[in-house]
Enzyme design. Structure first.
Site, PDB file in Angstrom:
ATOM      1  N   GLY A   1      49.941  53.367  19.131  1.00 38.90           N
ATOM      2  CA  GLY A   1      49.570  52.149  18.411  1.00 38.90           C
ATOM      3  C   GLY A   1      50.806  51.505  17.824  1.00 38.90           C
TER       4      GLY A   1
ATOM      5  N   CYS B   1      52.032  59.694  20.810  1.00 35.70           N
ATOM      6  CA  CYS B   1      52.869  58.720  20.117  1.00 35.70           C
ATOM      7  C   CYS B   1      52.341  58.458  18.695  1.00 35.70           C
ATOM      8  CB  CYS B   1      52.996  57.444  20.956  1.00 35.70           C
ATOM      9  SG  CYS B   1      54.365  56.426  20.410  1.00 35.70           S
ATOM     10  N   TYR B   2      51.770  57.290  18.433  1.00 33.75           N
ATOM     11  CA  TYR B   2      51.232  57.061  17.086  1.00 33.75           C
ATOM     12  C   TYR B   2      50.231  58.159  16.723  1.00 33.75           C
ATOM     13  CZ  TYR B   2      49.076  54.703  13.095  1.00 33.75           C
ATOM     14  OH  TYR B   2      48.618  54.393  11.842  1.00 33.75           O
TER      15      TYR B   2
ATOM     16  N   HIS C   1      54.714  59.259  26.213  1.00 31.55           N
ATOM     17  CA  HIS C   1      53.472  58.754  26.819  1.00 31.55           C
ATOM     18  C   HIS C   1      53.201  59.423  28.169  1.00 31.55           C
ATOM     19  CE1 HIS C   1      52.630  55.493  23.971  1.00 31.55           C
ATOM     20  NE2 HIS C   1      53.938  55.410  23.846  1.00 31.55           N
TER      21      HIS C   1
ATOM     22  N   GLU D   1      50.619  59.259  29.861  1.00 35.70           N
ATOM     23  CA  GLU D   1      49.741  58.410  30.675  1.00 35.70           C
ATOM     24  C   GLU D   1      50.506  57.408  31.536  1.00 35.70           C
ATOM     25  OE1 GLU D   1      50.253  58.289  27.494  1.00 35.70           O
ATOM     26  OE2 GLU D   1      50.023  56.297  26.621  1.00 35.70           O
TER      27      GLU D   1
ATOM     28  N   SER E   1      28.428  37.132  43.352  1.00 37.99           N
ATOM     29  CA  SER E   1      29.519  36.163  43.543  1.00 37.99           C
ATOM     30  C   SER E   1      30.337  36.479  44.786  1.00 37.99           C
ATOM     31  CB  SER E   1      30.443  36.195  42.327  1.00 37.99           C
ATOM     32  OG  SER E   1      31.182  37.404  42.326  1.00 37.99           O
ATOM     33  N   GLY E   2      30.175  37.709  45.286  1.00 42.79           N
ATOM     34  CA  GLY E   2      31.008  38.109  46.418  1.00 42.79           C
ATOM     35  C   GLY E   2      32.268  38.814  45.964  1.00 42.79           C
ATOM     36  N   GLY E   3      32.524  38.844  44.654  1.00 39.56           N
ATOM     37  CA  GLY E   3      33.657  39.594  44.112  1.00 39.56           C
ATOM     38  C   GLY E   3      33.355  41.089  44.175  1.00 39.56           C
ATOM     39  N   VAL E   4      34.345  41.893  43.838  1.00 35.48           N
ATOM     40  CA  VAL E   4      34.203  43.340  43.984  1.00 35.48           C
ATOM     41  C   VAL E   4      33.042  43.871  43.120  1.00 35.48           C
ATOM     42  CG1 VAL E   4      35.374  45.561  43.699  1.00 35.48           C
ATOM     43  CG2 VAL E   4      36.683  43.536  44.366  1.00 35.48           C
ATOM     44  N   ASP E   5      33.029  43.488  41.838  1.00 39.48           N
ATOM     45  CA  ASP E   5      32.046  44.087  40.922  1.00 39.48           C
ATOM     46  C   ASP E   5      30.613  43.749  41.325  1.00 39.48           C
ATOM     47  OD1 ASP E   5      34.375  44.738  39.684  1.00 39.48           O
ATOM     48  OD2 ASP E   5      34.183  43.264  38.076  1.00 39.48           O
ATOM     49  N   SER E   6      30.360  42.468  41.568  1.00 37.55           N
ATOM     50  CA  SER E   6      28.965  42.128  41.866  1.00 37.55           C
ATOM     51  C   SER E   6      28.563  42.649  43.245  1.00 37.55           C
ATOM     52  CB  SER E   6      28.710  40.626  41.713  1.00 37.55           C
ATOM     53  OG  SER E   6      29.327  39.891  42.729  1.00 37.55           O
ATOM     54  N   SER E   7      29.511  42.765  44.176  1.00 36.77           N
ATOM     55  CA  SER E   7      29.156  43.303  45.495  1.00 36.77           C
ATOM     56  C   SER E   7      28.809  44.785  45.392  1.00 36.77           C
ATOM     57  CB  SER E   7      30.314  43.132  46.484  1.00 36.77           C
ATOM     58  OG  SER E   7      30.599  41.772  46.653  1.00 36.77           O
TER      59      SER E   7
ATOM     60  N   LYS F   1      38.041  49.534  37.197  1.00 41.19           N
ATOM     61  CA  LYS F   1      38.045  48.798  38.470  1.00 41.19           C
ATOM     62  C   LYS F   1      38.283  49.716  39.680  1.00 41.19           C
ATOM     63  CE  LYS F   1      37.986  44.517  40.059  1.00 41.19           C
ATOM     64  NZ  LYS F   1      37.101  43.480  39.507  1.00 41.19           N
TER      65      LYS F   1
END
Ligand code: XMP
Length: 534
Positions: A59, A86-87, A189, A191, A243-249, A390
């Site tokens: 942070g 870290c923080y 870090h 990550e 919509s044809g985007g990744v999420d809605s497909s 994602k």
């Protein structure tokens, strides 16, 4: 609420660090489910979550300053392992009786860290110099590795019960542990990919120290979610704006597997998609596709063009395109009548509060839908992808049998090519962008670039200039090729595409796309530019 009550999980407590979501993603890469919560989450609530481990993120603050984000001492007494990063590491020291101070110089970037491999955090870390640590340090376990540091403050005195298990030339406590309480603090870090063995360290924490079995996998998530959706929806009707985007497909595919014909997908084709994309969506979800759902494609291009005629101002275009979507969707929803559920393609980054300040999860409106559609007659919203990042949504898409071109689609703005045509949006100008963009994508694919840009497309300027083609004078448009490398789309660099590829694209666009006689390459980074032109 966890994805399922039985899922073992780790909690990531967010102190506003820029890598907080990355921490959670890395944990999930260890096949351990995890969720992110604000540091303001009450301790009783955290206790009730029954997590197998807790990670405190970095942070921007100094933990000894008044009003800095803090943690209840009880957090370290829940009987589950805690890892501070870290923080989070400094806060752990501060709260438990150590001392944190400002160093005279900031330690930043890739840094050589000496770690003690007898610590369970560092089990299996190998010496980057390839030497045998036991021989070199006379039976010790210290090895050298490269880690990503970014801190001003440092732990100047360990809290009682802690011992240092890593150090750098400048930082005496690069990591510390209290094995009796299963508390661990790391100043760097793990990550971040620049930390050579960061994934192993996180794996050591969640799998070995917390004892998570590692059962979080996309195939089982997909199966379980299908069962859960089925149980919830029963014989109800579900409506989805596709919509044809990744999420809605991916959502459409998941719902199709769960409830089949009880799902109706409304795909509003605004005529501002990239070349062939509307047909590609129809090929997958339409009658001839592989999913047995009700699919309605509304070819609304003409309506959009009518409303966009004469409009040049970017935000005005965005607004019109958003409003028109709502109108078209509303008309279709009326025809369908009342439904029980409205499905939304919300994903985890939309849910997680970003950085400091949020008390509880804030759900952003889905970019491509533009707010909660209260004009549709539905009883409840379902958001089955709400816990996925994602990359996990993409994995789920592959599990569900979606083709690669849908799963790996680049981000595409909701207003579509409407904001890639500078100035007025007309069918002919959209056609130019579609054709030029198609060539650009084709050539990039052919070039088999080692690393694809994160987003690349063609935009149309509203500048015409003089050229010569054959024996004829031309007075045509200039198009812009854009390609960017980015992590989060908040900042971006122009990609360093090979000159030969750019030249090939230029020559094909000028030869094959009517109305274009110049091709520019946009070198601007973000900031000061944006990814899109408008
Ligand atoms: P900018 O141009 O803001 O783009 O640097 C960052 C990312 O956001 C996308 N973008 C949009 N997405 N509606 C969207 O759904 C929009 O109005 C919009 N504008 C930009 C852009 O494609 C990039 O990925």
């Amino acid at each position: 609420m966890p994805v399922t009550q039985s899922e073992e999980k780790v909690i990531v407590i967010d102190f506003g660090g820029q890598y907080n979501q990355l921490v959670a993603r890395r944990v999930r890469e260890c096949n351990v489910y995890c969720e992110i919560y604000s540091y303001k989450t009450p301790i009783e609530q955290i206790r009730a979550m029954g997590a197998k481990g807790i990670i405190l993120t970095g942070g921007p603050n100094s933990c000894y300053e008044e009003g800095a984000p803090s943690a209840s001492p009880e957090l370290f007494n829940l009987g589950v392992p805690v890892l501070g990063l870290c923080y989070g590491a400094q806060l752990m020291a501060h709260v438990l009786g150590g001392k944190v101070e400002r160093a005279s110089a900031r330690e930043y970037g890739k840094t050589e860290v000496f770690v003690d491999t007898s610590s369970p955090l560092f089990t299996g870390i190998t010496d980057r110099r390839g030497t045998d640590p036991t021989a070199e340090s006379g039976g010790g376990h210290e090895v050298s590795t490269i880690c990503w540091m970014s801190h001003f403050d440092y732990i100047s005195k360990l809290a009682p019960g802690f011992e240092a298990v890593a150090h750098t030339d400048n930082c005496p406590v690069a990591a510390a542990q209290d094995l009796s309480r299963d508390l661990y603090a790391i100043q760097f870090h793990p990550e971040v990919l620049h930390t050579m063995e960061g994934s192993r360290m996180l794996h050591n924490f969640v799998r070995n120290i917390c004892g998570c079995a590692g059962t979080w996998r996309m195939d089982s998530f997909v199966e379980k979610t299908i069962e859960e959706v089925r149980a919830k929806v029963g014989s109800g009707k579900v409506l989805l704006a596709l919509s044809g985007g990744v999420d809605s497909s991916v959502l459409a595919a998941l719902l199709a597997k769960a409830v089949g014909k009880q799902l109706t997908c409304v795909f509003v084709d605004h005529g501002l998609m990239r070349k062939n994309e509307g047909d590609e969506v129809e090929a997958v979800f339409g009658e001839k596709g592989s999913f047995d759902v009700n699919f309605i494609r509304v070819n609304a291009g003409e309506r959009y063009f009518a409303r966009l005629a004469g409009v040049e101002e970017p935000e005005r275009k965005r607004k019109i395109i958003g409003e028109e979507f709502i109108r078209v969707f509303e008309e279709e929803a009326r025809k369908i009548g009342a439904v029980d559920f409205l499905a939304q393609g919300t994903i985890y980054p939309d849910v997680v509060e970003s950085g400091l300040g949020g008390e509880s999860a804030v759900i952003k409106s889905h970019h491509n839908v533009g707010g909660l559609p209260d004009y549709v007659d539905f009883k409840e919203i379902i958001e089955p992808l709400k816990y996925l990042f994602k990359d996990e949504v993409r994995k789920a898409g592959l599990e569900l049998g979606l083709p690669d071109y849908l799963v790996y689609r680049q981000p595409f703005p909701g207003p579509g090519l409407g904001i890639r045509v500078i100035g007025e949006v007309t069918p002919d100008r959209v056609r130019i962008v579609q054709d030029a963009d198609y060539i650009y994508r084709e050539e990039i694919a052919k070039a088999g670039l080692e690393k694809l840009p994160d987003q690349y497309f063609v935009a149309l300027t509203n500048t015409r200039s003089v050229g010569v083609m054959g024996d004829e004078r031309t007075y045509d448009y200039a198009v812009v090729l854009r390609a960017v490398d980015t992590v989060d789309f908040m900042t971006a660099e122009a990609s360093n595409l090979p000159y030969e590829v750019l030249q090939k694209v230029m020559s094909r666009i000028i030869n094959e796309v009517r109305g274009v006689n110049r091709v520019f390459y946009d070198l601007t980074s973000k900031p000061p530019g944006t990814v899109e032109m408008e």
